[in-house]
Design an enzyme around this catalytic site. Structure first.
Site, PDB file in Angstrom:
ATOM      1  N   ASN A 138       0.894  -1.276  -0.018  1.00  0.00           N
ATOM      2  CA  ASN A 138       0.002  -0.057  -0.105  1.00  0.00           C
ATOM      3  C   ASN A 138       0.771   1.143  -0.015  1.00  0.00           C
ATOM      4  O   ASN A 138       1.640   1.573   0.876  1.00  0.00           O
ATOM      5  CB  ASN A 138      -1.043  -0.053   1.159  1.00  0.00           C
ATOM      6  N   LYS A 196      -0.007   4.229  -0.289  1.00  0.00           N
ATOM      7  CA  LYS A 196      -0.478   5.557   0.244  1.00  0.00           C
ATOM      8  C   LYS A 196      -0.316   6.698  -0.710  1.00  0.00           C
ATOM      9  O   LYS A 196      -0.382   6.458  -1.927  1.00  0.00           O
ATOM     10  CB  LYS A 196      -0.101   5.725   1.605  1.00  0.00           C
ATOM     11  N   HIS A 239      -9.378   1.144   5.002  1.00  0.00           N
ATOM     12  CA  HIS A 239      -8.069   1.113   5.734  1.00  0.00           C
ATOM     13  C   HIS A 239      -8.171   2.180   6.874  1.00  0.00           C
ATOM     14  O   HIS A 239      -9.248   2.950   6.808  1.00  0.00           O
ATOM     15  CB  HIS A 239      -7.052   1.727   4.644  1.00  0.00           C
ATOM     16  N   GLU A 279      -6.664   4.494   7.909  1.00  0.00           N
ATOM     17  CA  GLU A 279      -6.568   5.935   7.467  1.00  0.00           C
ATOM     18  C   GLU A 279      -7.829   6.575   6.840  1.00  0.00           C
ATOM     19  O   GLU A 279      -8.266   7.684   7.094  1.00  0.00           O
ATOM     20  CB  GLU A 279      -5.398   6.223   6.641  1.00  0.00           C
ATOM     21  N   GLU A 329      -5.185  -5.126  10.622  1.00  0.00           N
ATOM     22  CA  GLU A 329      -4.122  -3.958  10.538  1.00  0.00           C
ATOM     23  C   GLU A 329      -4.382  -3.349  11.924  1.00  0.00           C
ATOM     24  O   GLU A 329      -5.164  -2.413  12.031  1.00  0.00           O
ATOM     25  CB  GLU A 329      -4.265  -3.211   9.610  1.00  0.00           C
ATOM     26  N   GLY A 357       2.534   1.875  10.596  1.00  0.00           N
ATOM     27  CA  GLY A 357       3.467   3.023  10.597  1.00  0.00           C
ATOM     28  C   GLY A 357       4.101   3.549  11.829  1.00  0.00           C
ATOM     29  O   GLY A 357       4.928   4.392  11.868  1.00  0.00           O
ATOM     30  N   SER A 413       3.734  -2.406  10.372  1.00  0.00           N
ATOM     31  CA  SER A 413       5.159  -2.479  10.242  1.00  0.00           C
ATOM     32  C   SER A 413       5.854  -3.767   9.976  1.00  0.00           C
ATOM     33  O   SER A 413       6.621  -4.252  10.500  1.00  0.00           O
ATOM     34  CB  SER A 413       5.432  -1.908  11.541  1.00  0.00           C
TER      35      SER A 413
END
Ligand code: PEP
Length: 252
Positions: free
Chosen positions: A10, A12, A95, A97, A167, A173, A212
């Protein structure tokens, strides 16, 4: 059962056009010959370029999001029809985000999922708890709610085309990776949930872990029988790392 491991990147809102080209140039110089399934989800605007560069390398191309509508007055949205039209293979939906920054709720994500599946896109449906939710002992409750709402009213035939991505928000991240035991127990929970609540034979369902993941921890994670692959952000941006992730995933 043995499923082919999957590595999806991904990207992003990263990589400019020159970096996209460099990535695929470098990747092709490694002469990839993986046994795993590999894919990249770039920014929408780079999808045509990535489609032309990735095909010969056997890398699938994905989107990071897809609209809940086919067309109409939805300024800034991208129709799932346009994605399949372009030859896009998969799309991420939900996701963390998208959930937290863009406030996409379960109902909207359910609509997006159903529509994308109708058009033949593979959906990578993302779920995961925050650190606060984990600390308060609510991980499984959160996962169950996200599954129940996100997959509501999906036909069995659609469930077949869905990939789940666990996730944990605290691992995305941050450099903090869930241990194989932490991730594995949630994956097993997801597989059992599908089996019990939807009466669907979830042995075939691909369940990815994201958060990660790097070349040096991916093998251990993928060694868990219910972890079928990884959804990778940061470490998928460099061709060397992406190739190493795929090399590790090909050992199974
Ligand atoms: C992600 O964005 O889906 C992700 C898992 O990111 P990272 O690998 O950088 O934690």
């Amino acid at each position: 059962m043995t499923r082919k491991k999957v590595i999806y990147g991904n990207w992003k809102m990263n990589q400019n056009l020159a970096e996209v080209r460099t990535f695929f140039n470098e990747l092709s110089s490694f002469k990839p010959d993986w046994k795993c399934v590999a894919g990249i989800a770039p920014q929408f605007i780079h999808i045509p370029e990535v489609l032309s560069l990735a095909g010969s390398l056997n890398v699938k191309v994905g989107a990071q999001n897809a609209s809940h509508k086919n067309n109409g007055a939805f300024t800034g949205d991208i129709s799932p029809l346009s994605l399949t039209d372009m030859g896009v293979h998969f799309t991420l939906i939900g996701h963390s985000e998208r959930r937290s920054i863009f406030k996409e709720d379960d109902e909207l994500l359910n609509e997006k999922t159903k529509l994308a599946l109708t058009h033949g896109l593979e959906v990578v449906f993302c779920i995961g708890e925050t650190l606060e939710q984990r600390k308060s002992g609510n991980t499984f409750k959160v996962i169950e709610t996200q599954l129940a709402n996100g997959l509501k009213d999906l036909e069995k035939s659609s469930l077949k085309k869905i990939i789940l991505a666990y996730e944990p928000v605290w691992a995305i991240g941050t450099g903090v990776t869930a241990t194989p035991k932490q991730a594995g127990e949630v994956h097993t929970f997801i597989r059992n949930y599908l089996k019990e609540k939807t009466n669907f034979d979830s042995e075939e369902t691909v369940i990815l872990y994201g958060g990660s993941v790097k070349p040096d921890n991916v093998f251990e994670l993928l060694s868990h029988e219910d972890i079928d692959g990884a959804l990778v952000g940061g470490a998928s941006l460099k061709a060397r790392d992406f190739a190493d992730l795929c090399n590790e995933a090909s050992k199974f």
